[in-house]
Design a protein around this motif. Structure first.
Motif, PDB file in Angstrom:
ATOM      1  N   VAL A 148       0.888  -1.427  -0.236  1.00 31.97           N
ATOM      2  CA  VAL A 148       0.022   0.126  -0.018  1.00 31.97           C
ATOM      3  C   VAL A 148       1.001   1.334   0.053  1.00 31.97           C
ATOM      4  N   SER A 149       0.260   2.547  -0.258  1.00 35.22           N
ATOM      5  CA  SER A 149       0.882   3.658  -0.240  1.00 35.22           C
ATOM      6  C   SER A 149       1.393   3.871   1.103  1.00 35.22           C
ATOM      7  N   ALA A 150       2.174   5.121   1.284  1.00 35.84           N
ATOM      8  CA  ALA A 150       2.708   5.835   2.448  1.00 35.84           C
ATOM      9  C   ALA A 150       2.188   7.289   2.518  1.00 35.84           C
ATOM     10  N   VAL A 151       1.039   7.394   1.935  1.00 31.85           N
ATOM     11  CA  VAL A 151       0.357   8.596   2.118  1.00 31.85           C
ATOM     12  C   VAL A 151      -0.319   8.871   3.360  1.00 31.85           C
ATOM     13  N   ARG A 152       0.003   9.838   4.187  1.00 28.17           N
ATOM     14  CA  ARG A 152      -0.372  10.002   5.490  1.00 28.17           C
ATOM     15  C   ARG A 152      -1.428  11.116   5.657  1.00 28.17           C
ATOM     16  N   GLU A 153      -1.597  11.941   4.763  1.00 29.80           N
ATOM     17  CA  GLU A 153      -2.502  13.076   5.200  1.00 29.80           C
ATOM     18  C   GLU A 153      -3.807  12.902   4.025  1.00 29.80           C
ATOM     19  N   LEU A 154      -4.864  12.973   4.468  1.00 34.96           N
ATOM     20  CA  LEU A 154      -6.069  13.120   3.618  1.00 34.96           C
ATOM     21  C   LEU A 154      -6.018  14.123   2.451  1.00 34.96           C
ATOM     22  N   ALA A 155      -5.723  15.275   2.721  1.00 33.69           N
ATOM     23  CA  ALA A 155      -5.238  16.311   1.661  1.00 33.69           C
ATOM     24  C   ALA A 155      -4.462  15.810   0.447  1.00 33.69           C
ATOM     25  N   ASP A 156      -3.592  14.655   0.783  1.00 39.90           N
ATOM     26  CA  ASP A 156      -2.695  14.153  -0.237  1.00 39.90           C
ATOM     27  C   ASP A 156      -3.270  12.788  -0.845  1.00 39.90           C
ATOM     28  N   ALA A 157      -4.334  12.298  -0.318  1.00 42.82           N
ATOM     29  CA  ALA A 157      -5.143  11.041  -0.482  1.00 42.82           C
ATOM     30  C   ALA A 157      -5.832  11.047  -1.724  1.00 42.82           C
ATOM     31  N   ALA A 244     -18.040  -0.781   4.302  1.00 42.64           N
ATOM     32  CA  ALA A 244     -16.727  -0.962   4.034  1.00 42.64           C
ATOM     33  C   ALA A 244     -15.936  -0.029   4.021  1.00 42.64           C
ATOM     34  N   LEU A 245     -14.815   0.136   4.720  1.00 44.65           N
ATOM     35  CA  LEU A 245     -13.799   1.197   4.619  1.00 44.65           C
ATOM     36  C   LEU A 245     -12.431   0.219   4.290  1.00 44.65           C
ATOM     37  N   VAL A 246     -11.605   0.798   3.462  1.00 45.74           N
ATOM     38  CA  VAL A 246     -10.236   0.297   3.019  1.00 45.74           C
ATOM     39  C   VAL A 246      -9.345   1.352   3.028  1.00 45.74           C
ATOM     40  N   SER A 247      -8.163   1.180   3.677  1.00 49.23           N
ATOM     41  CA  SER A 247      -7.278   2.166   3.473  1.00 49.23           C
ATOM     42  C   SER A 247      -5.829   1.635   3.686  1.00 49.23           C
ATOM     43  N   ASN A 248      -4.772   2.516   3.308  1.00 47.15           N
ATOM     44  CA  ASN A 248      -3.459   2.271   3.589  1.00 47.15           C
ATOM     45  C   ASN A 248      -2.967   2.017   5.067  1.00 47.15           C
ATOM     46  N   GLY A 249      -3.830   2.124   6.013  1.00 51.26           N
ATOM     47  CA  GLY A 249      -3.857   1.940   7.251  1.00 51.26           C
ATOM     48  C   GLY A 249      -3.577   3.367   7.974  1.00 51.26           C
ATOM     49  N   LEU A 250      -2.713   4.208   7.373  1.00 47.05           N
ATOM     50  CA  LEU A 250      -2.290   5.506   7.957  1.00 47.05           C
ATOM     51  C   LEU A 250      -3.465   6.333   7.948  1.00 47.05           C
ATOM     52  N   LEU A 251      -4.320   6.267   7.037  1.00 40.07           N
ATOM     53  CA  LEU A 251      -5.622   7.377   6.900  1.00 40.07           C
ATOM     54  C   LEU A 251      -6.752   6.905   7.491  1.00 40.07           C
ATOM     55  N   HIS A 252      -6.822   5.402   8.282  1.00 44.15           N
ATOM     56  CA  HIS A 252      -7.979   4.837   8.568  1.00 44.15           C
ATOM     57  C   HIS A 252      -8.747   5.705   9.610  1.00 44.15           C
ATOM     58  N   GLU A 253      -8.076   5.927  10.546  1.00 44.78           N
ATOM     59  CA  GLU A 253      -8.836   6.391  11.816  1.00 44.78           C
ATOM     60  C   GLU A 253      -9.597   7.845  11.320  1.00 44.78           C
ATOM     61  N   ARG A 254      -8.908   8.531  10.671  1.00 42.92           N
ATOM     62  CA  ARG A 254      -9.132  10.039  10.167  1.00 42.92           C
ATOM     63  C   ARG A 254     -10.447   9.826   9.224  1.00 42.92           C
TER      64      ARG A 254
END
Length: 261
Positions: A148-157, A244-254
């Motif tokens: 998965v990606s390393a994107v950490r911010e919703l603004a970059d997702a 369902a919600l799927v993410s790279n993990g870094l964005l999940h809680e937000r």
């Protein structure tokens, strides 16, 4: 869940090969038979033929395993159970859109441990087994391990979702629009493809309302083995909540917080 599921993965990939022979022969067929199910979703003769063939193969090769499928049902149960969507995105299949595929999962005590997502019209197949990584083959090339990606911010997702009507039906239209406004890029790729692009690292976040267990079970091992996270939109790792919600993990809680607001 630990264990060696390599033979089950091999068998699942063999099942996908079997499905391709049937589905590709009926894809874009002029005499394709189409009916409307009680939930108003379409079903074709290809959907039913694929599931019947896979069920027969499982009965022969894994007679003690249970089966649950989209077209012929079954009972979700503990122990070993194969979960099948013979043609995911049937509406695409019957209209000649190449984004459709067969989804095959093995769950052990309600935990999906093997997943194969096979899209022959796209020339792609994704697979994973617990502890063995997630992999993609494109057009017969060597398998490529997924991350998965390393994107950490919703603004970059990059965010993908399904049809707006499902969000409206869930009373989440405002949340969808707010989430769409908060990310870099929004697309509705839809169906299994959105989820597989999260595993590939080309999409960062997917949220949907409306999917069923057979839409999700095969996706879960691939996403998790690629380093991502799959849950309900409230953050629970369940596959019967029809969202369902799927993410790279870094964005999940937000994302959970954004959809819940």
């Amino acid at each position: 869940m630990t264990g060696d599921f390599s033979e089950d993965l091999r068998f699942a990939r063999d099942l996908a090969d079997m499905a391709h022979v049937i589905s590709l022969e009926r894809y874009r067929a002029l005499d394709l038979a189409v009916e409307t199910k009680p939930d108003r979703s379409p079903v074709t003769d290809a959907d039913r033929a694929v599931e019947q063939a896979l069920r027969a193969a499982i009965r022969e090769e894994r007679p003690d395993d249970a089966v649950f499928g989209e077209e012929f049902g079954g009972e979700l149960q503990k122990g070993r159970q194969w979960i099948i969507d013979p043609i995911d995105a049937t509406a695409n299949f019957l209209r000649g859109v190449p984004i459709w595929g067969t989804l095959i999962a093995l769950a052990v005590d309600d935990d999906p441990v093997v997943g194969v997502v096979s899209a022959p019209a796209l020339g792609r197949r994704w697979w994973a087994a617990r502890g063995e990584g997630a992999w993609l083959v494109e057009n017969g090339a060597a398998p490529r391990r997924l991350a998965v990606s390393a994107v950490r911010e919703l603004a970059d997702a990059s965010f993908s979702y399904n049809d707006l009507q499902y969000w409206r039906g869930a009373g989440k239209t405002e949340q969808l629009l707010a989430l769409a406004d908060s990310v870099w890029r929004t697309r509705a790729y839809g169906d299994f493809w959105s989820y597989m692009m999260v595993a590939e690292g080309s999409v960062d976040l997917v949220a949907e309302f409306g999917p069923q267990i057979y839409d999700l079970a095969a996706l879960a091992p691939i996403i998790e083995e690629a380093g991502g996270r799959i849950s309900s939109t409230t953050g629970e790792r369940i596959f019967t909540a029809r969202d369902a919600l799927v993410s790279n993990g870094l964005l999940h809680e937000r994302a959970v917080a954004a959809i819940g607001d």
